[in-house]
Design an enzyme around this catalytic site. Structure first.
Site, short mmCIF file in Angstrom:
data_model
loop_
_atom_site.label_atom_id
_atom_site.label_comp_id
_atom_site.label_asym_id
_atom_site.label_seq_id
_atom_site.Cartn_x
_atom_site.Cartn_y
_atom_site.Cartn_z
N TYR A 1 -1.70 -0.50 11.07
CA TYR A 1 -1.88 -1.18 9.77
C TYR A 1 -0.68 -0.93 8.86
CZ TYR A 1 -3.29 -1.54 4.85
OH TYR A 1 -3.31 -1.82 3.51
N LYS B 1 2.22 -3.44 7.37
CA LYS B 1 2.45 -3.62 5.93
C LYS B 1 3.90 -3.27 5.59
CE LYS B 1 -0.05 -4.55 2.97
NZ LYS B 1 -0.45 -5.88 2.40
N THR C 1 0.82 -1.21 0.00
CA THR C 1 0.00 0.00 0.00
C THR C 1 0.86 1.27 0.00
OG1 THR C 1 -1.52 1.26 1.40
CG2 THR C 1 -0.09 -0.28 2.53
N ASP C 2 0.26 2.36 -0.45
CA ASP C 2 0.98 3.66 -0.40
C ASP C 2 1.12 4.16 1.04
OD1 ASP C 2 -1.68 4.37 0.09
OD2 ASP C 2 -1.83 5.80 -1.56
N GLU C 3 0.34 3.57 1.97
CA GLU C 3 0.36 4.10 3.35
C GLU C 3 1.70 3.89 4.04
OE1 GLU C 3 -3.02 3.44 5.79
OE2 GLU C 3 -4.42 3.58 4.12
P1 NAD Z 1 -9.84 -7.15 2.32
O1 NAD Z 1 -9.81 -6.86 3.77
O2 NAD Z 1 -11.06 -6.86 1.53
O3 NAD Z 1 -9.49 -8.69 2.08
C1 NAD Z 1 -8.49 -9.36 2.78
C2 NAD Z 1 -8.65 -10.86 2.52
O4 NAD Z 1 -7.59 -11.53 3.21
C3 NAD Z 1 -9.96 -11.45 3.04
O5 NAD Z 1 -10.52 -12.30 2.09
C4 NAD Z 1 -9.53 -12.23 4.28
O6 NAD Z 1 -10.36 -13.35 4.56
C5 NAD Z 1 -8.12 -12.65 3.91
N1 NAD Z 1 -7.29 -12.91 5.09
C6 NAD Z 1 -7.10 -12.12 6.17
N2 NAD Z 1 -6.30 -12.71 7.06
C7 NAD Z 1 -5.92 -13.88 6.51
C8 NAD Z 1 -5.08 -14.95 6.93
N3 NAD Z 1 -4.45 -14.91 8.13
N4 NAD Z 1 -4.91 -16.00 6.13
C9 NAD Z 1 -5.53 -16.08 4.91
N5 NAD Z 1 -6.36 -15.12 4.48
C10 NAD Z 1 -6.55 -14.03 5.25
O7 NAD Z 1 -8.56 -6.41 1.73
P2 NAD Z 1 -8.38 -5.61 0.35
O8 NAD Z 1 -8.87 -4.23 0.53
O9 NAD Z 1 -8.88 -6.44 -0.75
O10 NAD Z 1 -6.78 -5.54 0.29
C11 NAD Z 1 -6.05 -6.63 -0.25
C12 NAD Z 1 -4.56 -6.30 -0.18
O11 NAD Z 1 -4.28 -5.11 -0.91
C13 NAD Z 1 -4.07 -6.06 1.25
O12 NAD Z 1 -2.78 -6.63 1.35
C14 NAD Z 1 -3.99 -4.54 1.36
O13 NAD Z 1 -2.99 -4.15 2.26
C15 NAD Z 1 -3.63 -4.17 -0.07
N6 NAD Z 1 -4.10 -2.83 -0.52
C16 NAD Z 1 -5.41 -2.48 -0.37
C17 NAD Z 1 -5.83 -1.24 -0.86
C18 NAD Z 1 -7.27 -0.81 -0.74
O14 NAD Z 1 -7.58 0.34 -1.06
N7 NAD Z 1 -8.19 -1.65 -0.33
C19 NAD Z 1 -4.91 -0.38 -1.48
C20 NAD Z 1 -3.57 -0.79 -1.60
C21 NAD Z 1 -3.18 -2.03 -1.13
O1 DAU Z 2 -4.16 4.03 0.57
C1 DAU Z 2 -4.41 2.66 0.49
C2 DAU Z 2 -5.23 2.22 1.67
O2 DAU Z 2 -6.55 2.71 1.46
C3 DAU Z 2 -5.24 0.71 1.85
O3 DAU Z 2 -3.94 0.27 2.13
C4 DAU Z 2 -6.19 0.31 2.99
O4 DAU Z 2 -6.26 -1.10 3.08
C5 DAU Z 2 -7.56 0.87 2.69
O5 DAU Z 2 -8.44 0.58 3.75
C6 DAU Z 2 -7.50 2.38 2.46
O6 DAU Z 2 -7.19 3.07 3.69
P1 DAU Z 2 -7.93 4.44 4.12
O7 DAU Z 2 -7.84 4.57 5.58
O8 DAU Z 2 -7.45 5.58 3.28
O9 DAU Z 2 -9.44 4.09 3.64
P2 DAU Z 2 -10.87 4.32 4.35
O10 DAU Z 2 -11.91 3.95 3.35
O11 DAU Z 2 -10.94 3.69 5.69
O12 DAU Z 2 -10.91 5.89 4.55
C7 DAU Z 2 -10.76 6.81 3.46
C8 DAU Z 2 -10.76 8.20 4.03
O13 DAU Z 2 -12.06 8.50 4.56
C9 DAU Z 2 -9.80 8.40 5.20
O14 DAU Z 2 -9.25 9.71 5.14
C10 DAU Z 2 -10.67 8.27 6.43
C11 DAU Z 2 -12.02 8.81 5.96
N1 DAU Z 2 -13.21 8.20 6.58
C12 DAU Z 2 -13.32 6.84 6.56
C13 DAU Z 2 -14.42 6.20 7.12
C14 DAU Z 2 -14.53 4.70 7.11
C15 DAU Z 2 -14.22 8.98 7.13
O15 DAU Z 2 -14.12 10.22 7.12
N2 DAU Z 2 -15.31 8.36 7.68
C16 DAU Z 2 -15.45 7.00 7.72
O16 DAU Z 2 -16.47 6.49 8.26
#
Ligand code: NAD
Ligand code: DAU
Length: 370
Positions: free
Chosen positions: A178, A182, A135-137
Site C-alpha cells: 500500500y 502511494k 499518507t504518512d506511511e
Molecule cells: P477509502 O478506502 O475509504 O475510500 C477510497 C474511495 O476510492 C472509495 O470510495 C472507492 O470506491 C474509491 N476508489 C477506489 N478505487 C478507485 C478507482 N480505481 N477509481 C475511482 N474510485 C476508486 O479510503 P480513505 O480512507 O477515505 O482514504 C482516502 C485517501 O486518503 C486515500 O488516498 C488514502 O491513501 C489517503 N489517506 C487515508 C488515511 C486514513 O487514515 N484513512 C490517512 C492518510 C491518507
Molecule cells: O497512517 C495513515 C494510514 O492509516 C492510511 O494511509 C491508511 O489508508 C489507513 O488504513 C491507516 O493505516 P493503518 O494500517 O495504520 O490503519 P488500520 O486501522 O488498519 O490499523 C491501525 C493499527 O491497528 C495498526 O497498527 C494495525 C492495528 N490493527 C488493525 C486492525 C484492522 C490491529 O491490531 N487489529 C486489527 O484488526
C-alpha cells in the site's frame, strides 16, 4: 445553473472523500463539485445522503484508471481543480493483493495526471490545481524509543513514544505494498510538476478516524465488535503506535491547502496525537461500554492477541508545524471529544454498519448503475 468553477473530488464516496465532498458542497455553493468514484467495496453513496440533492453536486461513477473516460469528464465539464483521494487504502488487503494497489494507486493517479495535463497545458494551466492526498506511511516507520510512553515529552518538544517525527523532508521508505504504491503516486505527481509545470500540491496525513470509515479499519471494526461482544484481534502485542486525527479536521486542512497552499509544496497533516494500539483499544472499550450502559472495561476480556501483520510499521508520528506556521491550521477537536463523538456515531448508525458489513449496499448500487 452557472458556477464559478468545477472541481472533481475522486474517491468522494469513501471515508475521507465523503467528508471533503460534504464540506465543499456546503461551503462553496458557487462551485460545482463532481464526485468521481468507482464504488469499490469501500465506496458507499449512503455516506453522502445529505448532499445528494444539492444543485452543485454531481456523482459520476468512473474508474480513474480509464484515462479516456476521465479526460472526457474533465474537458466536458471544464474542470479546473482536482482533489485526488481515490485509492485502495487498506494495508492488510495490499499484503494479499498488491496488484490492485499498483493498478489504482499508481496507474490510476498517472491516468488522472495525464488526462488533466492534456486539457490544462494548452490553456497555460490558468487557475488549475491538482491536489494529491497521500499518507504518512510513505515515510516508513519510526522506532519506539520510549516503549513505556512519556506523557510529559510534548512539553520538551518530543513525542510520548520517541523524540523524532516525520517531516516534509523525511526520506521516503515505504514498507507495505500500500505505502509503496502511494509513494510511487506521490513521485508521479511531483514529476508532473517538475517536468510539465503542472500546479500540484501533495499532503501526507496521519491516521484518520470518525464517521463513515469502512469497518475493516481498527476503530470502526473494534467498536462494532465490542457492541456485538466479538473478539478484538490485536496484532502482535498491541505495541505499535499511530497518530490519530479526526477526519473533519483533515477535510478542513484539505480545504485550506487547496485554496491557499503554495503550488509545488508538500504539507504534513497531523494532530500530535500518538497512541499505542493497546491503550487506544482500552479507551474504545471503556467509551463503548459506558455508552451502552455496561460497566466500563467489562469487555476487556474480548482483547485477543493474534499473529502480527507482516512488515507491521512500529510507529508513525507526524510533524505538522509547517502547516500551522504557514497556513495557520490546527486540529479543532481534542482526542477524547473526537473518540466520544465517533463511538456515539457508530452506535447510533448501526444500520449503516450492518449494510456495509452485509454487503447489501453493493447489491443496491450494482442494480442502480448497471
Ligand atoms: P477509502 O478506502 O475509504 O475510500 C477510497 C474511495 O476510492 C472509495 O470510495 C472507492 O470506491 C474509491 N476508489 C477506489 N478505487 C478507485 C478507482 N480505481 N477509481 C475511482 N474510485 C476508486 O479510503 P480513505 O480512507 O477515505 O482514504 C482516502 C485517501 O486518503 C486515500 O488516498 C488514502 O491513501 C489517503 N489517506 C487515508 C488515511 C486514513 O487514515 N484513512 C490517512 C492518510 C491518507
Ligand atoms: O497512517 C495513515 C494510514 O492509516 C492510511 O494511509 C491508511 O489508508 C489507513 O488504513 C491507516 O493505516 P493503518 O494500517 O495504520 O490503519 P488500520 O486501522 O488498519 O490499523 C491501525 C493499527 O491497528 C495498526 O497498527 C494495525 C492495528 N490493527 C488493525 C486492525 C484492522 C490491529 O491490531 N487489529 C486489527 O484488526
Amino acid at each position: 445553473m452557472e458556477f464559478d468553477r468545477t472541481i472533481i473530488i475522486t474517491g468522494g464516496a469513501g471515508f475521507i472523500g465523503s467528508h471533503v465532498v460534504r464540506l465543499f458542497v456546503n461551503k462553496y455553493p458557487e462551485y460545482k463539485i463532481i464526485n468521481l468514484d468507482k464504488l469499490t467495496y469501500a465506496g458507499n453513496l449512503a455516506n453522502l445522503k445529505d448532499v445528494e440533492g444539492k444543485p452543485n453536486y454531481q456523482f459520476v461513477k468512473a474508474d480513474i484508471c480509464y484515462y479516456e473516460t476521465v479526460k472526457e469528464i474533465i474537458s466536458t465539464n471544464n474542470v479546473t481543480g482536482i482533489i485526488h483521494l481515490a485509492a485502495e487504502s487498506h494495508v492488510d488487503r495490499s499484503i494479499v493483493d498488491p496488484f490492485t494497489f499498483a493498478r489504482t494507486n499508481v496507474m490510476g493517479t498517472l491516468s488522472l495526471l495525464q488526462a488533466a495535463r492534456e486539457f490544462w497545458e494548452p490553456q497555460g494551466w490558468a487557475g488549475c490545481r491538482f491536489y494529491h492526498i497521500s499518507t504518512d506511511e510513505v515515510y516508513g516507520a519510526l522506532e519506539l524509543t520510549k516503549p513505556e510512553g512519556d506523557p510529559g515529552a510534548k512539553e520538551c518538544g518530543g513525542g510520548p513514544f520517541g523524540d523524532d517525527f516525520f517531516t516534509e523532508s523525511t526520506k521516503y521508505q515505504p514498507h507495505s505494498p500500500y505505502s509503496a504504491a502511494k509513494a510511487s503516486s506521490d513521485h508521479f505527481v511531483r514529476a508532473y510538476h517538475d517536468t510539465y509545470g503542472m500546479p500540484t500540491l501533495v499532503t501526507n496525513c496521519s491516521n484518520n478516524y470518525g464517521p463513515f470509515q469502512f469497518p475493516e479499519k481498527l476503530i470502526p471494526l473494534f467498536i462494532n465488535n465490542i457492541r456485538h461482544r466479538r473478539p478484538l484481534p490485536v496484532y502482535g502485542k498491541g505495541e505499535n503506535v499511530r497518530d490519530w486525527l479526526y477526519v473533519v479536521d483533515h477535510a478542513r486542512a484539505i480545504d485550506l491547502i487547496f485554496h491557499e497552499g503554495k503550488i509545488g509544496e508538500t504539507y504534513n497533516i497531523g494532530g500530535f496525537n500518538e497512541w499505542k494500539n493497546i491503550d487506544l483499544i482500552k479507551v474504545l472499550i471503556k467509551t463503548t461500554d459506558r455508552l451502552l450502559g455496561r460497566p466500563e472495561g467489562s469487555d476487556d476480556d474480548l482483547i485477543t492477541f493474534v499473529t502480527d501483520r507482516k512488515g507491521h510499521d512500529m510507529r508513525y508520528a507526524i510533524d505538522s508545524t509547517k502547516l500551522k506556521e504557514e497556513l495557520g491550521w490546527e486540529p479543532s477537536l481534542q482526542f477524547e471529544e473526537g473518540i466520544e463523538k465517533t463511538v456515539k456515531w457508530y452506535l447510533e448508525n448501526q444500520d449503516w454498519l450492518d449494510n456495509v458489513t452485509s454487503g447489501d449496499y453493493m447489491k443496491y448500487y450494482e442494480q442502480m448503475y448497471k
